[in-house]
Design a protein around this motif. Sequence first.
Motif, PDB file in Angstrom:
ATOM      1  N   VAL A 191      38.113  37.704  28.955  1.00 26.73           N
ATOM      2  CA  VAL A 191      38.167  36.906  30.181  1.00 26.73           C
ATOM      3  C   VAL A 191      39.160  35.759  30.012  1.00 26.73           C
ATOM      4  CG1 VAL A 191      36.838  35.487  31.789  1.00 26.73           C
ATOM      5  CG2 VAL A 191      35.791  37.524  30.757  1.00 26.73           C
ATOM      6  N   LEU A 192      40.249  35.844  30.761  1.00 29.05           N
ATOM      7  CA  LEU A 192      41.249  34.769  30.784  1.00 29.05           C
ATOM      8  C   LEU A 192      41.021  33.875  31.994  1.00 29.05           C
ATOM      9  CD1 LEU A 192      44.352  37.000  29.925  1.00 29.05           C
ATOM     10  CD2 LEU A 192      42.931  35.676  28.345  1.00 29.05           C
ATOM     11  N   ASN A 193      40.667  34.497  33.105  1.00 26.26           N
ATOM     12  CA  ASN A 193      40.315  33.784  34.333  1.00 26.26           C
ATOM     13  C   ASN A 193      39.479  34.722  35.188  1.00 26.26           C
ATOM     14  OD1 ASN A 193      42.175  35.345  36.172  1.00 26.26           O
ATOM     15  ND2 ASN A 193      43.713  34.388  34.851  1.00 26.26           N
ATOM     16  N   ALA A 194      38.893  34.200  36.238  1.00 18.03           N
ATOM     17  CA  ALA A 194      37.965  34.999  37.040  1.00 18.03           C
ATOM     18  C   ALA A 194      38.650  36.178  37.716  1.00 18.03           C
ATOM     19  CB  ALA A 194      37.281  34.111  38.074  1.00 18.03           C
ATOM     20  N   ALA A 195      39.801  35.944  38.334  1.00 17.93           N
ATOM     21  CA  ALA A 195      40.481  37.013  39.079  1.00 17.93           C
ATOM     22  C   ALA A 195      40.847  38.188  38.174  1.00 17.93           C
ATOM     23  CB  ALA A 195      41.722  36.455  39.769  1.00 17.93           C
ATOM     24  N   GLN A 196      41.381  37.878  37.015  1.00 16.63           N
ATOM     25  CA  GLN A 196      41.767  38.930  36.052  1.00 16.63           C
ATOM     26  C   GLN A 196      40.538  39.700  35.580  1.00 16.63           C
ATOM     27  OE1 GLN A 196      40.959  37.600  32.598  1.00 16.63           O
ATOM     28  NE2 GLN A 196      41.018  39.682  31.815  1.00 16.63           N
ATOM     29  N   ALA A 197      39.477  38.973  35.227  1.00 22.47           N
ATOM     30  CA  ALA A 197      38.271  39.618  34.703  1.00 22.47           C
ATOM     31  C   ALA A 197      37.628  40.517  35.759  1.00 22.47           C
ATOM     32  CB  ALA A 197      37.278  38.560  34.236  1.00 22.47           C
ATOM     33  N   ILE A 198      37.559  40.032  36.975  1.00 19.65           N
ATOM     34  CA  ILE A 198      36.940  40.818  38.046  1.00 19.65           C
ATOM     35  C   ILE A 198      37.761  42.071  38.337  1.00 19.65           C
ATOM     36  CG2 ILE A 198      36.366  40.810  40.518  1.00 19.65           C
ATOM     37  CD1 ILE A 198      35.582  37.807  40.099  1.00 19.65           C
ATOM     38  N   GLY A 199      39.082  41.939  38.296  1.00 15.88           N
ATOM     39  CA  GLY A 199      39.943  43.102  38.496  1.00 15.88           C
ATOM     40  C   GLY A 199      39.691  44.178  37.449  1.00 15.88           C
ATOM     41  N   GLU A 200      39.603  43.762  36.185  1.00 14.46           N
ATOM     42  CA  GLU A 200      39.353  44.732  35.110  1.00 14.46           C
ATOM     43  C   GLU A 200      37.948  45.320  35.212  1.00 14.46           C
ATOM     44  OE1 GLU A 200      40.580  43.864  31.101  1.00 14.46           O
ATOM     45  OE2 GLU A 200      42.079  42.400  31.787  1.00 14.46           O
ATOM     46  N   LEU A 201      37.010  44.498  35.645  1.00 15.01           N
ATOM     47  CA  LEU A 201      35.626  44.971  35.794  1.00 15.01           C
ATOM     48  C   LEU A 201      35.510  45.967  36.937  1.00 15.01           C
ATOM     49  CD1 LEU A 201      32.863  44.623  34.511  1.00 15.01           C
ATOM     50  CD2 LEU A 201      32.498  42.606  35.938  1.00 15.01           C
ATOM     51  N   GLU A 202      36.251  45.726  38.008  1.00 15.18           N
ATOM     52  CA  GLU A 202      36.276  46.690  39.113  1.00 15.18           C
ATOM     53  C   GLU A 202      36.836  48.027  38.646  1.00 15.18           C
ATOM     54  OE1 GLU A 202      36.724  43.977  43.143  1.00 15.18           O
ATOM     55  OE2 GLU A 202      38.547  44.418  42.001  1.00 15.18           O
ATOM     56  N   ALA A 203      37.896  47.980  37.850  1.00 14.43           N
ATOM     57  CA  ALA A 203      38.510  49.213  37.329  1.00 14.43           C
ATOM     58  C   ALA A 203      37.532  49.968  36.431  1.00 14.43           C
ATOM     59  CB  ALA A 203      39.794  48.875  36.585  1.00 14.43           C
ATOM     60  N   ALA A 204      36.784  49.224  35.615  1.00 17.37           N
ATOM     61  CA  ALA A 204      35.874  49.856  34.659  1.00 17.37           C
ATOM     62  C   ALA A 204      34.634  50.449  35.328  1.00 17.37           C
ATOM     63  CB  ALA A 204      35.439  48.829  33.605  1.00 17.37           C
ATOM     64  N   THR A 205      34.168  49.797  36.397  1.00 15.88           N
ATOM     65  CA  THR A 205      32.902  50.219  37.031  1.00 15.88           C
ATOM     66  C   THR A 205      33.082  51.024  38.308  1.00 15.88           C
ATOM     67  OG1 THR A 205      32.755  48.169  38.324  1.00 15.88           O
ATOM     68  CG2 THR A 205      31.705  48.178  36.136  1.00 15.88           C
ATOM     69  N   GLY A 206      34.244  50.907  38.937  1.00 15.58           N
ATOM     70  CA  GLY A 206      34.473  51.580  40.205  1.00 15.58           C
ATOM     71  C   GLY A 206      33.831  50.881  41.394  1.00 15.58           C
ATOM     72  N   LEU A 207      33.337  49.648  41.178  1.00 13.72           N
ATOM     73  CA  LEU A 207      32.697  48.895  42.255  1.00 13.72           C
ATOM     74  C   LEU A 207      33.639  47.850  42.828  1.00 13.72           C
ATOM     75  CD1 LEU A 207      29.152  48.053  40.789  1.00 13.72           C
ATOM     76  CD2 LEU A 207      29.796  49.986  42.238  1.00 13.72           C
ATOM     77  N   ALA A 208      33.470  47.532  44.110  1.00 10.17           N
ATOM     78  CA  ALA A 208      34.145  46.387  44.715  1.00 10.17           C
ATOM     79  C   ALA A 208      33.284  45.160  44.418  1.00 10.17           C
ATOM     80  CB  ALA A 208      34.295  46.594  46.216  1.00 10.17           C
ATOM     81  N   LEU A 209      33.875  44.189  43.754  1.00 11.34           N
ATOM     82  CA  LEU A 209      33.090  43.049  43.263  1.00 11.34           C
ATOM     83  C   LEU A 209      33.452  41.721  43.912  1.00 11.34           C
ATOM     84  CD1 LEU A 209      33.064  43.991  39.461  1.00 11.34           C
ATOM     85  CD2 LEU A 209      31.281  44.413  41.166  1.00 11.34           C
ATOM     86  N   ARG A 210      34.227  41.769  45.003  1.00 10.41           N
ATOM     87  CA  ARG A 210      34.561  40.518  45.713  1.00 10.41           C
ATOM     88  C   ARG A 210      34.711  40.764  47.189  1.00 10.41           C
ATOM     89  NH1 ARG A 210      40.060  39.843  42.155  1.00 10.41           N
ATOM     90  NH2 ARG A 210      40.320  42.052  41.822  1.00 10.41           N
TER      91      ARG A 210
END
Length: 210
Positions: A191-210
């Motif tokens: 986690v470098l910042n929220a936007a980057q982390a959420i983007g990677e988490l969306e890619a990993a889970t396939g969920l829309a997180l924002r």
Amino acid sequence: MIEAVIWDFGGVLTTSPFEAFARFESERGLPADIIRRTNAANHLENAWAKFERAEVDIEAFDALFAAESLALGAEVRGKDVLPLLSGDLRPEMVEALTRIKAKFRTGCITNNLPANTIGSASGRTLYIAEVMALFDHVIESAKIGLRKPDPRIYAMMVEKLGVDPNKCVYLDDLGINLKPAREMGMTTIKVLNAAQAIGELEAATGLALR
């Protein structure tokens, strides 16, 4: 297929204390990064490690940290560092956690300080009930006497959640804490910042997180 998402707390769901460290050093005329360098030196057995495992009390931590920082160029009292630890909750990360919770198992592994520590009270108010309720299981270093990056703490979480590490995502702001999770087979996100982390988490889970 992902079964669980495991989170670090400070620097992930909250802003990083590193910003506060930098301000403190600048205001006191201390060498840049002296606090982080002290934390990183002998990271498994230094003052910080012992304190997060609840092996030393506040007075011993204060003196040990002062000695360790002095050896690296400038004395910083441990008690002066503690109030710098509390960050602010990142609402977008809490929203992502809320959406993750609806679909997957969730866990939190946090290196923290003993509950009665002077200066940790402000940090511990970050463990807001509504946020902590979003985790199926929480592991706190000061309660179990183990801290990241000890591989046993990750194995303990996987066992508690009843999941396959190869089907887990783990988020942390420190690379050294990601390595054991990655070696177990977890997908890791630094986690470098929220936007980057959420983007990677969306890619990993396939969920829309924002």
